[in-house]
Every structure is written in C-alpha cells, then in structure tokens.
Design an enzyme around this catalytic site. Sequence first.
Site, PDB file in Angstrom:
ATOM      1  CB  SER A 153      -0.866   0.020   1.268  1.00 40.33           C
ATOM      2  OG  SER A 153      -1.460   1.286   1.421  1.00 40.33           O
ATOM      3  CE1 TYR A 168      -3.958  -2.665   5.124  1.00 42.46           C
ATOM      4  CE2 TYR A 168      -3.266  -0.386   4.813  1.00 42.46           C
ATOM      5  CZ  TYR A 168      -3.737  -1.577   4.280  1.00 42.46           C
ATOM      6  OH  TYR A 168      -3.967  -1.678   2.934  1.00 42.46           O
TER       7      TYR A 168
HETATM    8  P1  NAP Z   1     -11.708  -5.846  -0.724  1.00 39.99           P
HETATM    9  O1  NAP Z   1     -12.329  -5.237  -1.924  1.00 39.99           O
HETATM   10  O2  NAP Z   1     -12.339  -5.590   0.603  1.00 39.99           O
HETATM   11  O3  NAP Z   1     -11.592  -7.421  -0.995  1.00 39.99           O
HETATM   12  C1  NAP Z   1     -11.185  -8.244   0.001  1.00 39.99           C
HETATM   13  C2  NAP Z   1     -11.044  -9.680  -0.512  1.00 39.99           C
HETATM   14  O4  NAP Z   1     -10.247 -10.358   0.427  1.00 39.99           O
HETATM   15  C3  NAP Z   1     -12.351 -10.436  -0.614  1.00 39.99           C
HETATM   16  O5  NAP Z   1     -12.291 -11.274  -1.760  1.00 39.99           O
HETATM   17  C4  NAP Z   1     -12.376 -11.269   0.666  1.00 39.99           C
HETATM   18  O6  NAP Z   1     -13.201 -12.397   0.444  1.00 39.99           O
HETATM   19  C5  NAP Z   1     -10.879 -11.575   0.808  1.00 39.99           C
HETATM   20  N1  NAP Z   1     -10.343 -11.856   2.150  1.00 39.99           N
HETATM   21  C6  NAP Z   1     -10.466 -11.126   3.279  1.00 39.99           C
HETATM   22  N2  NAP Z   1      -9.786 -11.676   4.291  1.00 39.99           N
HETATM   23  C7  NAP Z   1      -9.170 -12.787   3.781  1.00 39.99           C
HETATM   24  C8  NAP Z   1      -8.318 -13.790   4.328  1.00 39.99           C
HETATM   25  N3  NAP Z   1      -7.954 -13.789   5.617  1.00 39.99           N
HETATM   26  N4  NAP Z   1      -7.889 -14.785   3.513  1.00 39.99           N
HETATM   27  C9  NAP Z   1      -8.256 -14.819   2.226  1.00 39.99           C
HETATM   28  N5  NAP Z   1      -9.058 -13.907   1.653  1.00 39.99           N
HETATM   29  C10 NAP Z   1      -9.517 -12.905   2.423  1.00 39.99           C
HETATM   30  O7  NAP Z   1     -10.183  -5.369  -0.539  1.00 39.99           O
HETATM   31  P2  NAP Z   1      -9.203  -4.652  -1.593  1.00 39.99           P
HETATM   32  O8  NAP Z   1      -9.386  -3.193  -1.474  1.00 39.99           O
HETATM   33  O9  NAP Z   1      -9.347  -5.289  -2.910  1.00 39.99           O
HETATM   34  O10 NAP Z   1      -7.769  -4.972  -0.954  1.00 39.99           O
HETATM   35  C11 NAP Z   1      -6.914  -5.943  -1.511  1.00 39.99           C
HETATM   36  C12 NAP Z   1      -5.473  -5.621  -1.127  1.00 39.99           C
HETATM   37  O11 NAP Z   1      -5.140  -4.308  -1.569  1.00 39.99           O
HETATM   38  C13 NAP Z   1      -5.168  -5.645   0.367  1.00 39.99           C
HETATM   39  O12 NAP Z   1      -3.886  -6.172   0.562  1.00 39.99           O
HETATM   40  C14 NAP Z   1      -5.166  -4.174   0.757  1.00 39.99           C
HETATM   41  O13 NAP Z   1      -4.361  -3.914   1.885  1.00 39.99           O
HETATM   42  C15 NAP Z   1      -4.548  -3.591  -0.500  1.00 39.99           C
HETATM   43  N6  NAP Z   1      -4.787  -2.151  -0.670  1.00 39.99           N
HETATM   44  C16 NAP Z   1      -6.067  -1.686  -0.878  1.00 39.99           C
HETATM   45  C17 NAP Z   1      -6.237  -0.310  -1.043  1.00 39.99           C
HETATM   46  C18 NAP Z   1      -7.600   0.279  -1.315  1.00 39.99           C
HETATM   47  O14 NAP Z   1      -7.694   1.530  -1.299  1.00 39.99           O
HETATM   48  N7  NAP Z   1      -8.621  -0.493  -1.549  1.00 39.99           N
HETATM   49  C19 NAP Z   1      -5.143   0.555  -0.963  1.00 39.99           C
HETATM   50  C20 NAP Z   1      -3.898   0.034  -0.732  1.00 39.99           C
HETATM   51  C21 NAP Z   1      -3.714  -1.325  -0.590  1.00 39.99           C
HETATM   52  P3  NAP Z   1     -13.800 -13.299   1.663  1.00 39.99           P
HETATM   53  O15 NAP Z   1     -14.634 -12.397   2.503  1.00 39.99           O
HETATM   54  O16 NAP Z   1     -14.581 -14.387   0.966  1.00 39.99           O
HETATM   55  O17 NAP Z   1     -12.593 -13.837   2.377  1.00 39.99           O
END
Ligand code: NAP
Length: 270
Positions: free
Chosen positions: A161, A174
């Site tokens: 991130s 985080y």
């Molecule tokens: P998201 O839209 O909330 O999606 C989360 C996904 O993770 C879902 O498919 C969920 O499905 C799965 N999940 C949650 N806990 C899990 C676990 N313990 N094991 C396996 N799967 C799990 O999140 P996102 O925004 O795409 O984030 C993805 C990555 O990008 C993360 O590493 C986050 O830190 C990073 N990131 C996001 C942002 C942002 O602004 N969105 C910014 C910087 C970095 P289930 O509920 O079925 O498990």
Amino acid sequence: MFSHGRRLTLQAARHMGSAAKLQGKVAVVTASTDGIGFAIARRLAQDGAKVVISSRKEDNVNKAVETLTKEGLTVTGVPCHVGDADQRKNLLKTAVDKFGGLDILVSNAAVNPSATQVLDTPEKAWDKIFEINVKSAFMLTQEAVPLLEKRGQGNIVYISSIAAYQAMPLLGAYSVSKTALLGLTRAAALQLAASKIRVNCVAPGIIKTKFSQLLWEDDGVNDAILQTTPLGRLGAPEDIAGAVSFLVSDDAAYVTGETLPVAGGYFCKL
Ligand code: NAP
C-alpha cells in the site's frame, strides 16, 4: 533488412504475443473474489494464464469463478483463509492438480481490524494484522517456491500500500505491516534471483473497493484525497491489475526486488 512479408509476420507474432502474454502460465491469487484481487485474477486470465481464485468464503469463490468462466476465462477456485496452513497447502495443491503446476503467486490478502494510530493498537489487533498481512505472505512464499523452482522460473507479487511509505493516521499498524512487505520483497528477491524467480510488489493508492469504502464514502475525506492526488481521481482495481500483469510478464524480465506505487501520484516517490 526484412522483407515486407517477413516484417508483417513479425508484427503479427508480436501482437499475438501481447494478446496472450501469459499463455501457458498458472497463477494463484489470494483474496481474489472481490476488489483488487478479483481484478488481478481477471486480468491475468485475460492475458492467457490459468488462474486459481480464492478467498475465505466458498460462496464468494463460486460466484467469482462463475463470473469469470462466463467471460470465457480459464479459472478454478478453492476457499482459502490465508492464515490457515492447511487451506494454504490446499490452495497450492489445487494449482498443481487442476492446472499442472505454478508460475505466478500474487499475495493480496490483508486485514485492518484496528482503526487507530500505531501506538494505540491493541496487541490482539497487532498480531492479527501481522499474521494476515505479513506472515501469510511469507509462508505462502516459502510454500510456493518449490513449485516455482520446478518450472525453472517464476514470479511473486505482494500487494502492499502507499501507506507503506507514509503511515496514514488511523491505519497505524496496518501501515507498518505494509512497510514490512517492502522489506520482504527485497529480501526474497535477493534469495530467489538465482532460481530465476522474480519478486516484486505493488503499492496501491486509494482504490475504490469495499476495503476503502469508509474513506471514499465520506465527502470530506474523498475531497481531501482527490486534492492530494495529482491525477485527480481514485484508483480502480483494474489500475492495480495492469501493474501486476506487467510485473509478472516478460516485459518486466529485468525487474526484481522493486515496489511499484500505483497511486495517481499520491505521495509520489522521488
Ligand atoms: P476488498 O475489496 O475488501 O476485498 C477483500 C477480498 O479479500 C475479498 O475477496 C475477501 O473475500 C478476501 N479476504 C479477506 N480476508 C481474507 C483472508 N484472511 N484470507 C483470504 N481472503 C480474504 O479489498 P481490496 O481493497 O481489494 O484490498 C486488496 C489488497 O489491496 C489488500 O492487501 C489491501 O491492503 C490492498 N490495498 C487496498 C487499497 C484500497 O484503497 N482499496 C489501498 C492500498 C492497498 P472473503 O470475505 O470471501 O474472504
């Protein structure tokens, strides 16, 4: 000099190559039933890879597999909570059983159970954040390397991130966990270079997903983000997917140990 016909053949070959630049590759993407992980899985499959989809809930896995299969993509799925050793083992086994091996690991799962400044983080929340965001990425890497080595080369990408570089006020622990992934990227890249396994990392800015909903749903916070984002918009999951696709492809054959911020210029590095 090439003849006209030979030049056309070369151009066509190049075009075909880019249309299916990951043809023959097998990829595992964690947390890939929604948001960024789902977009990565879709993009790698569009680029020709066979992709194993996973996340904790079976319903989510089935839905994601159905959606991408209907799009004509080659995917399979298996539930995997990345903090569970048996489920991680089963995830990698699925790649071998269904698609014959493993070439690409994208470690994308993360949690943030504590919306506090770093020193106010309860110990339990600290442990959970480091277990899912850092340790599971490390363990999956250890577990995947023998499979990648069998193929003679491979790629690993961690999703960090932009908070790795500049801690966000209420994302204290985080942010530290995401900085740790930058270190893991460098250390693992160094060790795995001899096995022709490249290890890179992507640092997303604010991407419009459920994970960041509290930020972009709040008009005040949303405006503040847009004002400090030179490109003037929030990121889309597809922005991250494109970066991952590049890093695992031969276009990035000379890139390892690097973290690529994909953040619209937000906190851009010198
Ligand atoms: P998201 O839209 O909330 O999606 C989360 C996904 O993770 C879902 O498919 C969920 O499905 C799965 N999940 C949650 N806990 C899990 C676990 N313990 N094991 C396996 N799967 C799990 O999140 P996102 O925004 O795409 O984030 C993805 C990555 O990008 C993360 O590493 C986050 O830190 C990073 N990131 C996001 C942002 C942002 O602004 N969105 C910014 C910087 C970095 P289930 O509920 O079925 O498990």
